[in-house]
Structure formats: structure tokens, C-alpha cells
Motif scaffolding. Structure first.
Motif, mmCIF file in Angstrom:
data_model
loop_
_atom_site.group_PDB
_atom_site.id
_atom_site.type_symbol
_atom_site.label_atom_id
_atom_site.label_comp_id
_atom_site.label_asym_id
_atom_site.label_seq_id
_atom_site.Cartn_x
_atom_site.Cartn_y
_atom_site.Cartn_z
ATOM 1 N N ASN A 2 -97.916 -7.513 -19.144
ATOM 2 C CA ASN A 2 -97.235 -6.143 -18.657
ATOM 3 C C ASN A 2 -96.062 -5.688 -19.268
ATOM 4 O O ASN A 2 -95.913 -4.616 -19.570
ATOM 5 C CB ASN A 2 -97.176 -6.408 -17.285
ATOM 6 N N VAL A 3 -95.062 -6.809 -19.890
ATOM 7 C CA VAL A 3 -93.990 -6.612 -20.291
ATOM 8 C C VAL A 3 -94.389 -5.747 -21.732
ATOM 9 O O VAL A 3 -93.291 -4.962 -22.106
ATOM 10 C CB VAL A 3 -93.461 -7.893 -20.628
ATOM 11 N N LEU A 4 -95.312 -5.715 -22.233
ATOM 12 C CA LEU A 4 -95.526 -5.052 -23.721
ATOM 13 C C LEU A 4 -95.466 -3.551 -23.445
ATOM 14 O O LEU A 4 -95.345 -2.639 -24.165
ATOM 15 C CB LEU A 4 -96.669 -5.357 -24.244
ATOM 16 N N LYS A 5 -95.473 -2.964 -22.075
ATOM 17 C CA LYS A 5 -95.806 -1.725 -21.715
ATOM 18 C C LYS A 5 -94.152 -1.037 -22.003
ATOM 19 O O LYS A 5 -93.894 0.315 -21.972
ATOM 20 C CB LYS A 5 -95.981 -1.549 -20.394
ATOM 21 N N ARG A 6 -93.303 -1.929 -22.289
ATOM 22 C CA ARG A 6 -91.825 -1.579 -22.304
ATOM 23 C C ARG A 6 -91.684 -1.109 -23.816
ATOM 24 O O ARG A 6 -90.712 -0.520 -24.307
ATOM 25 C CB ARG A 6 -90.843 -2.511 -21.961
ATOM 26 N N ILE A 7 -92.508 -1.374 -24.692
ATOM 27 C CA ILE A 7 -92.820 -1.358 -26.458
ATOM 28 C C ILE A 7 -93.424 0.186 -26.652
ATOM 29 O O ILE A 7 -94.714 0.188 -25.936
ATOM 30 C CB ILE A 7 -93.088 -2.461 -27.140
ATOM 31 N N THR A 8 -93.037 1.049 -27.270
ATOM 32 C CA THR A 8 -93.570 2.098 -27.749
ATOM 33 C C THR A 8 -93.810 2.203 -29.399
ATOM 34 O O THR A 8 -92.730 1.826 -29.781
ATOM 35 C CB THR A 8 -93.202 3.508 -27.197
ATOM 36 N N ILE A 9 -94.683 2.862 -29.822
ATOM 37 C CA ILE A 9 -94.672 3.278 -31.281
ATOM 38 C C ILE A 9 -95.138 4.571 -31.472
ATOM 39 O O ILE A 9 -96.376 4.846 -30.926
ATOM 40 C CB ILE A 9 -95.613 2.251 -31.917
ATOM 41 N N ASP A 10 -94.290 5.439 -31.870
ATOM 42 C CA ASP A 10 -94.500 6.694 -32.047
ATOM 43 C C ASP A 10 -94.125 7.087 -33.342
ATOM 44 O O ASP A 10 -92.635 7.331 -33.777
ATOM 45 C CB ASP A 10 -93.792 7.736 -31.104
ATOM 46 N N PRO A 11 -94.659 7.714 -34.237
ATOM 47 C CA PRO A 11 -94.694 8.326 -35.562
ATOM 48 C C PRO A 11 -93.328 9.097 -35.396
ATOM 49 O O PRO A 11 -92.768 9.418 -36.516
ATOM 50 C CB PRO A 11 -95.882 9.000 -36.171
ATOM 51 N N GLU A 12 -93.048 10.052 -34.409
ATOM 52 C CA GLU A 12 -92.123 10.932 -34.556
ATOM 53 C C GLU A 12 -90.729 10.210 -33.966
ATOM 54 O O GLU A 12 -89.569 10.670 -33.944
ATOM 55 C CB GLU A 12 -92.245 11.855 -33.586
ATOM 56 N N GLY A 16 -91.838 5.622 -36.756
ATOM 57 C CA GLY A 16 -93.058 4.863 -36.206
ATOM 58 C C GLY A 16 -92.634 3.383 -36.120
ATOM 59 O O GLY A 16 -93.679 2.701 -35.744
ATOM 60 N N LYS A 17 -91.494 2.783 -35.948
ATOM 61 C CA LYS A 17 -91.055 1.499 -35.670
ATOM 62 C C LYS A 17 -91.242 1.280 -34.374
ATOM 63 O O LYS A 17 -91.215 1.996 -33.496
ATOM 64 C CB LYS A 17 -89.672 1.166 -36.228
ATOM 65 N N ALA A 18 -91.581 0.040 -33.936
ATOM 66 C CA ALA A 18 -91.832 -0.314 -32.426
ATOM 67 C C ALA A 18 -90.255 -0.188 -31.918
ATOM 68 O O ALA A 18 -89.329 -0.812 -32.323
ATOM 69 C CB ALA A 18 -92.219 -1.770 -32.302
ATOM 70 N N CYS A 19 -90.262 0.730 -30.793
ATOM 71 C CA CYS A 19 -89.034 0.753 -29.947
ATOM 72 C C CYS A 19 -89.215 0.321 -28.621
ATOM 73 O O CYS A 19 -90.216 0.227 -28.071
ATOM 74 C CB CYS A 19 -88.702 1.977 -30.008
ATOM 75 N N ILE A 20 -88.237 0.250 -28.096
ATOM 76 C CA ILE A 20 -87.999 -0.080 -26.376
ATOM 77 C C ILE A 20 -88.257 1.272 -25.982
ATOM 78 O O ILE A 20 -87.873 2.535 -26.207
ATOM 79 C CB ILE A 20 -86.704 -0.403 -25.958
ATOM 80 N N ALA A 21 -89.329 1.541 -24.929
ATOM 81 C CA ALA A 21 -89.722 2.568 -24.377
ATOM 82 C C ALA A 21 -88.525 3.432 -23.764
ATOM 83 O O ALA A 21 -87.653 3.035 -23.295
ATOM 84 C CB ALA A 21 -90.754 2.395 -23.270
#
Length: 73
Positions: A2-12, A16-21
Motif C-alpha cells: 500500500n505504501v507504493l501508492k505514495r509514488i507516482t511516475i508521470d512523464p510531465e 518521468g522520474k519516480a516522485c513522491i505523490a
């Protein structure tokens, strides 16, 4: 995890690097700070928008990457 829901990857966002949501803070920045010896409190002070759960998420993400698993977020 569930903790991975805090990570987002968005090309914009952050190329596109993995960031904290909800932030523009890359997971790699958190990991770099931990690797250089900063403790959680120092990181949270430097990045007030982060929470302890965000640091946990960064570590969980790194652990999955280290296992060479394909991760779909």
C-alpha cells in the motif's frame, strides 16, 4: 504494498522520474540523502512537504527495484 501508492511516475513531472505523490521530489533525492547519512528528521526538515510515510515509500520502492522486479504503478 500500500505504501507504493505514495509514488507516482508521470512523464510531465520531473522528466518521468519516480516522485513522491503530490510533490516534485524524486525518490532518488530521498535515497541520496539517506545514503549520505542524513537521518529522517533532517530530511523531513529539508523537505517540509514530506511525511515519514513518504520516506518509507521511497525505501520500499528502492527495495523492489533492487530485486529487479517490473513494477507497475
Amino acid at each position: 504494498m500500500n505504501v507504493l501508492k505514495r509514488i507516482t511516475i508521470d512523464p510531465e513531472v520531473c522528466h518521468g522520474k519516480a516522485c513522491i505523490a503530490g510533490t516534485r521530489i524524486p525518490v532518488s533525492v530521498i535515497l541520496d540523502n539517506l545514503a549520505e547519512g542524513m537521518n529522517r528528521e533532517e530530511i523531513l526538515k529539508s523537505y517540509p512537504s514530506l511525511t515519514p510515510a513518504d520516506i518509507d515509500a521511497a525505501l520500499a520502492y528502492a527495495a523492489l527495484i533492487a530485486k529487479e522486479r517490473h513494477i507497475v504503478l
